[in-house]
Design an enzyme around this catalytic site. Structure first.
Site, PDB file in Angstrom:
ATOM      1  N   ASN A   1      -2.461  -0.486   6.726  1.00 31.63           N
ATOM      2  CA  ASN A   1      -1.985  -1.762   7.230  1.00 31.63           C
ATOM      3  C   ASN A   1      -1.144  -2.444   6.199  1.00 31.63           C
ATOM      4  O   ASN A   1      -1.070  -3.673   6.242  1.00 31.63           O
ATOM      5  CB  ASN A   1      -3.151  -2.637   7.594  1.00 31.63           C
ATOM      6  CG  ASN A   1      -4.101  -3.120   6.442  1.00 31.63           C
ATOM      7  OD1 ASN A   1      -3.798  -2.259   5.235  1.00 31.63           O
ATOM      8  ND2 ASN A   1      -5.141  -3.806   6.342  1.00 31.63           N
TER       9      ASN A   1
ATOM     10  N   ARG B   1       2.227  -7.002   8.645  1.00 34.82           N
ATOM     11  CA  ARG B   1       1.127  -5.763   9.201  1.00 34.82           C
ATOM     12  C   ARG B   1       1.649  -5.473  10.255  1.00 34.82           C
ATOM     13  O   ARG B   1       1.645  -4.282  10.810  1.00 34.82           O
ATOM     14  CB  ARG B   1      -0.456  -6.357   9.186  1.00 34.82           C
ATOM     15  CG  ARG B   1      -0.809  -6.157   7.641  1.00 34.82           C
ATOM     16  CD  ARG B   1      -2.231  -6.852   7.352  1.00 34.82           C
ATOM     17  NE  ARG B   1      -2.786  -6.339   6.072  1.00 34.82           N
ATOM     18  CZ  ARG B   1      -4.108  -6.908   5.737  1.00 34.82           C
ATOM     19  NH1 ARG B   1      -4.482  -7.825   6.532  1.00 34.82           N
ATOM     20  NH2 ARG B   1      -4.418  -6.537   4.595  1.00 34.82           N
TER      21      ARG B   1
ATOM     22  N   LYS C   1       0.753  -1.258  -0.198  1.00 37.16           N
ATOM     23  CA  LYS C   1       0.004   0.016  -0.009  1.00 37.16           C
ATOM     24  C   LYS C   1       0.950   1.461   0.025  1.00 37.16           C
ATOM     25  O   LYS C   1       2.053   1.101   0.345  1.00 37.16           O
ATOM     26  CB  LYS C   1      -1.033  -0.089   1.146  1.00 37.16           C
ATOM     27  CG  LYS C   1      -2.115  -1.273   1.144  1.00 37.16           C
ATOM     28  CD  LYS C   1      -2.940  -1.103   2.232  1.00 37.16           C
ATOM     29  CE  LYS C   1      -3.944  -2.418   1.936  1.00 37.16           C
ATOM     30  NZ  LYS C   1      -5.040  -2.482   3.084  1.00 37.16           N
TER      31      LYS C   1
ATOM     32  N   THR D   1      -5.985  -8.120   9.576  1.00 36.24           N
ATOM     33  CA  THR D   1      -6.334  -6.784   9.117  1.00 36.24           C
ATOM     34  C   THR D   1      -5.872  -5.697   9.874  1.00 36.24           C
ATOM     35  O   THR D   1      -5.242  -4.548   9.367  1.00 36.24           O
ATOM     36  CB  THR D   1      -7.846  -6.743   8.877  1.00 36.24           C
ATOM     37  OG1 THR D   1      -7.961  -8.035   8.001  1.00 36.24           O
ATOM     38  CG2 THR D   1      -7.982  -5.592   7.970  1.00 36.24           C
TER      39      THR D   1
ATOM     40  N   PHE E   1     -15.493   3.000   6.844  1.00 33.47           N
ATOM     41  CA  PHE E   1     -14.206   3.394   6.329  1.00 33.47           C
ATOM     42  C   PHE E   1     -13.894   3.310   5.039  1.00 33.47           C
ATOM     43  O   PHE E   1     -12.798   3.490   4.626  1.00 33.47           O
ATOM     44  CB  PHE E   1     -13.312   2.247   7.108  1.00 33.47           C
ATOM     45  CG  PHE E   1     -13.433   0.851   6.706  1.00 33.47           C
ATOM     46  CD1 PHE E   1     -13.018   0.258   5.579  1.00 33.47           C
ATOM     47  CD2 PHE E   1     -14.240   0.135   7.505  1.00 33.47           C
ATOM     48  CE1 PHE E   1     -13.273  -0.892   5.098  1.00 33.47           C
ATOM     49  CE2 PHE E   1     -14.413  -1.423   7.222  1.00 33.47           C
ATOM     50  CZ  PHE E   1     -13.960  -1.812   6.041  1.00 33.47           C
TER      51      PHE E   1
ATOM     52  N   ARG F   1      -1.762 -14.370   3.035  1.00 30.11           N
ATOM     53  CA  ARG F   1      -2.662 -13.925   4.099  1.00 30.11           C
ATOM     54  C   ARG F   1      -2.054 -14.296   5.312  1.00 30.11           C
ATOM     55  O   ARG F   1      -1.849 -13.295   6.425  1.00 30.11           O
ATOM     56  CB  ARG F   1      -4.223 -14.498   4.059  1.00 30.11           C
ATOM     57  CG  ARG F   1      -4.646 -14.182   2.850  1.00 30.11           C
ATOM     58  CD  ARG F   1      -6.314 -13.866   3.159  1.00 30.11           C
ATOM     59  NE  ARG F   1      -6.746 -12.705   4.003  1.00 30.11           N
ATOM     60  CZ  ARG F   1      -7.077 -11.680   3.425  1.00 30.11           C
ATOM     61  NH1 ARG F   1      -6.879 -11.275   2.121  1.00 30.11           N
ATOM     62  NH2 ARG F   1      -7.259 -10.637   4.215  1.00 30.11           N
TER      63      ARG F   1
ATOM     64  N   HIS G   1      -1.997  -5.522   0.857  1.00 30.19           N
ATOM     65  CA  HIS G   1      -3.261  -6.150   0.483  1.00 30.19           C
ATOM     66  C   HIS G   1      -3.093  -7.592  -0.206  1.00 30.19           C
ATOM     67  O   HIS G   1      -2.001  -7.842  -0.770  1.00 30.19           O
ATOM     68  CB  HIS G   1      -4.181  -5.351  -0.459  1.00 30.19           C
ATOM     69  CG  HIS G   1      -5.154  -6.150  -1.216  1.00 30.19           C
ATOM     70  ND1 HIS G   1      -6.578  -6.135  -0.698  1.00 30.19           N
ATOM     71  CD2 HIS G   1      -5.142  -6.754  -2.300  1.00 30.19           C
ATOM     72  CE1 HIS G   1      -7.219  -6.871  -1.598  1.00 30.19           C
ATOM     73  NE2 HIS G   1      -6.384  -7.257  -2.482  1.00 30.19           N
TER      74      HIS G   1
HETATM   75  P1  ATP Z   1      -7.167  -6.281   2.292  1.00 29.00           P
HETATM   76  O1  ATP Z   1      -8.505  -6.548   1.411  1.00 29.00           O
HETATM   77  O2  ATP Z   1      -6.607  -4.888   2.163  1.00 29.00           O
HETATM   78  O3  ATP Z   1      -6.057  -7.322   1.921  1.00 29.00           O
HETATM   79  P2  ATP Z   1      -8.470  -7.473   4.436  1.00 29.00           P
HETATM   80  O4  ATP Z   1      -8.919  -8.564   3.536  1.00 29.00           O
HETATM   81  O5  ATP Z   1      -7.577  -8.200   5.497  1.00 29.00           O
HETATM   82  O6  ATP Z   1      -7.462  -6.460   3.754  1.00 29.00           O
HETATM   83  P3  ATP Z   1     -10.820  -6.184   4.347  1.00 29.00           P
HETATM   84  O7  ATP Z   1     -11.818  -6.319   5.487  1.00 29.00           O
HETATM   85  O8  ATP Z   1     -11.096  -6.512   3.166  1.00 29.00           O
HETATM   86  O9  ATP Z   1      -9.483  -6.602   5.424  1.00 29.00           O
HETATM   87  O10 ATP Z   1     -10.763  -4.488   4.654  1.00 29.00           O
HETATM   88  C1  ATP Z   1      -9.982  -3.880   3.580  1.00 29.00           C
HETATM   89  C2  ATP Z   1      -9.113  -2.903   3.960  1.00 29.00           C
HETATM   90  O11 ATP Z   1      -9.940  -1.765   4.567  1.00 29.00           O
HETATM   91  C3  ATP Z   1      -8.134  -3.301   5.220  1.00 29.00           C
HETATM   92  O12 ATP Z   1      -7.043  -3.668   4.872  1.00 29.00           O
HETATM   93  C4  ATP Z   1      -7.887  -1.772   5.748  1.00 29.00           C
HETATM   94  O13 ATP Z   1      -6.990  -1.258   4.757  1.00 29.00           O
HETATM   95  C5  ATP Z   1      -9.258  -1.303   5.683  1.00 29.00           C
HETATM   96  N1  ATP Z   1     -10.186  -1.379   6.789  1.00 29.00           N
HETATM   97  C6  ATP Z   1     -10.776  -2.643   7.084  1.00 29.00           C
HETATM   98  N2  ATP Z   1     -11.588  -2.271   8.501  1.00 29.00           N
HETATM   99  C7  ATP Z   1     -11.309  -1.082   8.688  1.00 29.00           C
HETATM  100  C8  ATP Z   1     -11.715  -0.389   9.960  1.00 29.00           C
HETATM  101  N3  ATP Z   1     -12.442  -1.111  10.808  1.00 29.00           N
HETATM  102  N4  ATP Z   1     -11.027   0.725  10.156  1.00 29.00           N
HETATM  103  C9  ATP Z   1     -10.334   1.371   9.255  1.00 29.00           C
HETATM  104  N5  ATP Z   1      -9.693   0.616   7.999  1.00 29.00           N
HETATM  105  C10 ATP Z   1     -10.481  -0.408   7.972  1.00 29.00           C
HETATM  106 MG    MG Z   2     -10.147  -7.867   1.785  1.00 27.36          MG
END
Ligand code: ATP
Ligand code: MG
Length: 175
Positions: free
Chosen positions: A170, A160, A65, A146, A112, A140, A173
């Site tokens: 974080n 992360r 990111k 996350t 968010f 992952r 992705h």
């Molecule tokens: P990614 O899709 O980025 O790989 P992930 O699959 O682990 O991450 P998701 O639930 O898909 O998590 O969330 C996508 C992205 O949105 C997260 O990586 C984070 O950057 C942001 N995000 C998720 N939850 C929150 C939250 N509660 N507050 C702020 N940002 C969030």
């Molecule tokens: Mg995701």
């Protein structure tokens, strides 16, 4: 690999090749250090002969990111390779807000969403295609939870935990 006739020809035609340097024999016709297939058909046949069935190589999209991409790219890519992934493709890109919104479409409407999409569009990312058996799960797991703070407590050696800044920023992705 070099010529397949033998060490003598390899030494003559390609002195730095594996067959010139490492072949145990001295002459043409002797044992070779290495053999390379001549074409894709030969390669597929040779792989089938040594490994039973198709290799279960899996591909996954990994993104470093913004910010992290500039600051920690080299270290993260080193870590990726150390975990046995092949980086099959790699691209540095800057995505528009619209592109990011469609990429993260599944999160539209969440509290968010705007914070997330503004952040990802704020600077260049490094996108990679990672390959290895079980790549999706393994990537992952290397990323960790996350949430950066949860990652620091539950998986302190994860990417992360080490490179994340907060809940949104974080580091990486995976999909
Ligand atoms: P990614 O899709 O980025 O790989 P992930 O699959 O682990 O991450 P998701 O639930 O898909 O998590 O969330 C996508 C992205 O949105 C997260 O990586 C984070 O950057 C942001 N995000 C998720 N939850 C929150 C939250 N509660 N507050 C702020 N940002 C969030
Ligand atoms: Mg995701």
């Amino acid at each position: 690999v070099g010529p397949r006739e033998g060490k003598a020809t390899a030494r003559d035609k390609a002195p730095a090749s594996l067959n010139a340097v490492f072949s145990p024999g001295a002459d043409d016709g002797d044992e070779l250090a290495a053999l390379a297939p001549r074409n894709a058909v030969d390669a597929a046949r040779a792989i089938d002969a040594v490994f039973e069935g198709p290799l279960p190589v899996e591909h996954t999209l990994a993104v470093i990111k913004p910010g992290t991409a500039d600051e920690h790219r080299a270290e993260i890519m080193r870590e990726i390779r150390a975990h046995g992934f092949t980086i099959a493709a790699q691209r540095r890109a800057r995505l528009s807000k619209e592109q990011v919104e469609s990429f993260y479409e599944e999160h539209r409407g969440k509290f968010f969403f705007d914070r997330l999409t503004s952040y990802i569009a704020s600077g260049p990312v490094i996108a990679m295609v990672l390959a290895k058996p079980g790549a999706i799960k393994s990537w992952r797991s290397l990323m960790g939870p996350t949430n950066t703070f949860k990652a620091r407590t539950d998986a302190p050696s994860s990417l992360r935990a080490r490179f994340g800044i907060d809940g949104t920023r974080n580091a990486t992705h995976g999909s």
